[in-house]
Enzyme design. Structure first.
Site, PDB file in Angstrom:
ATOM      1  N   SER A 177      34.266  35.764  23.623  1.00 16.25           N
ATOM      2  CA  SER A 177      35.469  35.547  24.405  1.00 16.25           C
ATOM      3  C   SER A 177      36.500  36.641  24.144  1.00 16.25           C
ATOM      4  O   SER A 177      36.202  37.816  24.246  1.00 16.25           O
ATOM      5  CB  SER A 177      36.019  34.158  24.109  1.00 16.25           C
ATOM      6  OG  SER A 177      36.957  33.787  25.065  1.00 16.25           O
ATOM      7  N   HIS A 200      30.113  29.727  28.475  1.00 21.18           N
ATOM      8  CA  HIS A 200      30.830  30.677  27.643  1.00 21.18           C
ATOM      9  C   HIS A 200      30.124  30.861  26.295  1.00 21.18           C
ATOM     10  O   HIS A 200      29.979  29.913  25.526  1.00 21.18           O
ATOM     11  CB  HIS A 200      32.245  30.127  27.429  1.00 21.18           C
ATOM     12  CG  HIS A 200      33.281  31.163  27.158  1.00 21.18           C
ATOM     13  ND1 HIS A 200      33.549  32.190  28.022  1.00 21.18           N
ATOM     14  CD2 HIS A 200      34.125  31.325  26.116  1.00 21.18           C
ATOM     15  CE1 HIS A 200      34.526  32.930  27.535  1.00 21.18           C
ATOM     16  NE2 HIS A 200      34.882  32.434  26.369  1.00 21.18           N
ATOM     17  N   ASP A 257      29.981  30.553  33.822  1.00 23.28           N
ATOM     18  CA  ASP A 257      31.251  30.729  33.114  1.00 23.28           C
ATOM     19  C   ASP A 257      32.297  31.412  33.999  1.00 23.28           C
ATOM     20  O   ASP A 257      32.090  32.549  34.432  1.00 23.28           O
ATOM     21  CB  ASP A 257      31.000  31.572  31.859  1.00 23.28           C
ATOM     22  CG  ASP A 257      32.246  31.773  31.019  1.00 23.28           C
ATOM     23  OD1 ASP A 257      33.243  31.057  31.254  1.00 23.28           O
ATOM     24  OD2 ASP A 257      32.221  32.637  30.116  1.00 23.28           O
TER      25      ASP A 257
END
Length: 488
Positions: free
Chosen positions: A177, A435, A409
């Site tokens: 991320s 994710h 995602d």
């Protein structure tokens, strides 16, 4: 192919949060569903170590320092020449080194794993109050320098312990991320300090109005579920005008007095199902309620309270701007911190597209700008163009960076999705690939990050990408030729 024993650096993301609540569909704080799953009871280690870090890396006059927390896991380390994996912690309290796929990689390569907490988050705050003035040293640029300084210090400490001055293990950096973006940016800015990096769901593109986020939610939901979500949004907007107080009570969110805060909370509740690989937990009951002619708002309220708040553990408070204005320093108080990064560097404003939107059109650019002004005062504005010019966005010109993304995602549109020889990218396509699937496995919620690909609807797709990751790590570590440094 020669397999060196590297040191891996792992960066953990979007965005991720503490048990009391998380962040927006951003990359990272209570309203940040970005890296939510970094919170888990499953760790390789939770033993804390401390390092004296420079506060301002860009000032030749300011010599202030602060204590920065880090962790190390040496069980698989092949002394003395094994690699070092640097796992980057992101926008939340870093409570240890998570027991996800990094443990498989560390065992395979005989690597040590070290993980540095991001400045300001968790226990690594330089100040006793998070006023706007005190937050001026909170940025990705300062965080990257933190990693570089720590990497050098840790290597020298290792050399001192084994009486080998000048030695340099092979380092590899990992992140998911926002931490995935840091991983890619670290390789870009400090190529001599790492043999390569993995950017899992790495959100390297700062985006002012991120309409692609909402569009992806619709695609991931599929036509039937998307239509129901849009109907719910329409009904909520109508009810908010006529009886907002009762509506908020129905969702257990009476404290969210600002309409935008409340609507953002409802939008994020839907996002989390697709972002973390559990679409059926949202879509199945809603589609069934639609077919049965039941009250759709009531059905969605049940999902929000039972799953988003109950199972997933989000706190309604994290959407309350009164709470976000609180400058008190807390180990798990990451909400205000991530919003500062959003409002100054990356934006990721999840606004409704002009048509065919899932979320309410009231969640617009003005809402976000007003929030930034309300939380941090005048003059705070996301310098998106500056960020993308500095790092390159999806045109990042680094090398030896692997980008991975899950097909479902919404964050993948802020990541690099097209391959080049030195920066291969992989999309993991399956029903519940969200994710960080390559590092966490499926499903990704509740908070399970053991990385078991068998839980995915297409485990072969996950394993194929993991094998590609291993091949790149193996090759790039071998190309360091024992120097720990890669200049290409």
């Amino acid at each position: 192919m020669a397999t060196m024993r590297p040191v891996l650096v792992f960066v953990s993301l979007l965005f991720v949060v503490d048990p009391s609540g998380f962040t927006h569909g951003f990359v990272m704080a209570p309203r940040n569903l970005l890296g939510r799953l970094s919170e888990s009871s499953s760790y390789l280690t939770t033993k804390e170590f401390w390092f004296d870090q420079t506060l301002d890396h860009y000032s030749p006059y300011d010599h202030r320092q602060f204590k920065q927390r880090y962790y190390e896991f040496l069980d698989y380390f092949q002394v003395p020449d094994g690699p070092i994996f640097l796992k980057i912690c992101g926008e939340s309290s870093c409570r240890g080194i998570s027991n996800d796929y990094i443990s498989v990689l560390a065992k395979k390569f005989g690597a040590a794993v070290v993980s540095l907490e991001h400045r300001y988050y968790g226990k690594s705050s330089p100040f006793k109050s998070h006023t706007t003035e005190n937050l001026k040293y909170l940025s990705s640029k300062q965080a990257l320098f933190d990693l570089a300084v720590f990497r050098q210090w840790y290597q020298e400490s290792l050399n001192l312990k084994r009486n080998k001055p000048g030695a340099d293990n092979s380092w590899f950096v990992f992140g998911i991320s926002y931490s995935g973006a840091l991983s890619a940016w670290f390789r870009l800015k400090f190529p001599h300090l790492t043999c390569g990096s993995l950017a899992s769901s790495g959100v390297v593109l700062a985006v002012y109005n991120y309409t692609e986020f909402d569009k992806q939610v619709g695609e991931s939901a599929g036509p039937e579920c998307k239509a129901v979500l849009q109907e719910i949004t329409e009904l909520v907007d109508q009810s908010l005008e006529s009886n907002g107080k009762e509506l908020r009570k129905q969702f257990g969110a009476t404290e969210l007095e600002i309409d935008g805060d409340f609507l953002y909370f409802l939008a994020d509740a839907a996002v989390v199902a697709f972002q973390y690989g559990n679409p059926d937990v949202l879509c199945t009951p809603l589609v069934e309620a639609e077919k049965a002619g039941e009250n759709l708002v009531a059905a969605y309220a049940k999902y929000v309270k039972d799953y988003y708040v109950g199972t997933f553990g989000v706190s309604v408070e994290t959407y309350n701007q009164k709470h976000l204005k609180n400058t008190t320093v807390s180990e798990y108080g990451s909400d205000r911190l991530w919003w500062f990064q959003v409002c100054t560097e990356v934006a990721y404003f999840q606004v409704a597209p002009s048509n065919d939107s899932i979320r309410s059109s009231k969640v617009d650019t003005k809402y976000h700008l007003d929030l930034c002004k309300n939380l941090f005062g005048e003059g705070i504005y996301p310098e998106v163009d500056v960020t993308n010019t500095y790092y390159g966005g999806t045109k990042i010109a680094g090398s030896k960076i692997v980008f991975t993304n899950g097909s479902q995602d919404p964050w993948r549109h802020a990541s690099k999705q097209t391959s080049s020889p030195d920066m291969p990218s992989y999309i993991i396509t399956c029903h519940n690939c969200g994710h960080g699937t390559d590092m966490r496995g499926c499903p990704q919620s509740p908070l399970r990050i053991e990385g078991n690909a068998q839980n995915c609807s297409s485990p072969d797709a996950v394993n194929k990408v993991r094998q590609k990751m291993i091949e790149h790590i193996d090759l790039w570590l071998s190309e360091c030729k024992g120097t720990g440094r890669s200049y290409m």
